[in-house]
Design a protein around this motif. Sequence first.
Motif: not given
Length: 107
Positions: A42-46, A91-93, A96-98
């Motif tokens: 799972x992604x932890x940082x963008x 925050x959940x993915x 963050x994606x939004x």
Amino acid sequence: MEIRFLSDVEYAVSGLAVNEILKQRYCVFDLESTGIHHETEHITQVGAVIIENGIVQKSQTFNSYVQPLKPIPEAVERFTGISNTNVERAPRFNEVYSRFIEFIKVL
């Protein structure tokens, strides 16, 4: 550009060209995750930056921790510098994606 599928999970891209890339405006992004197996991690940082005319636009950056659906292994914490404490209230993915999509709309 050509995309050739090597298997159900592998592909090769060739013939990709960007004309006058140093004159373009684009986004470069990086993802950190709980491990290297995309099927189970799972992604932890963008993180992302906008580059324009070959120059990083320091006023246009994006960075957010992401709360993963599983703990970050100790070895990954050491490698990335991202700890379970960093992401426990992140925050959940989907959120963050939004926000990331809003960030790249300037392109």
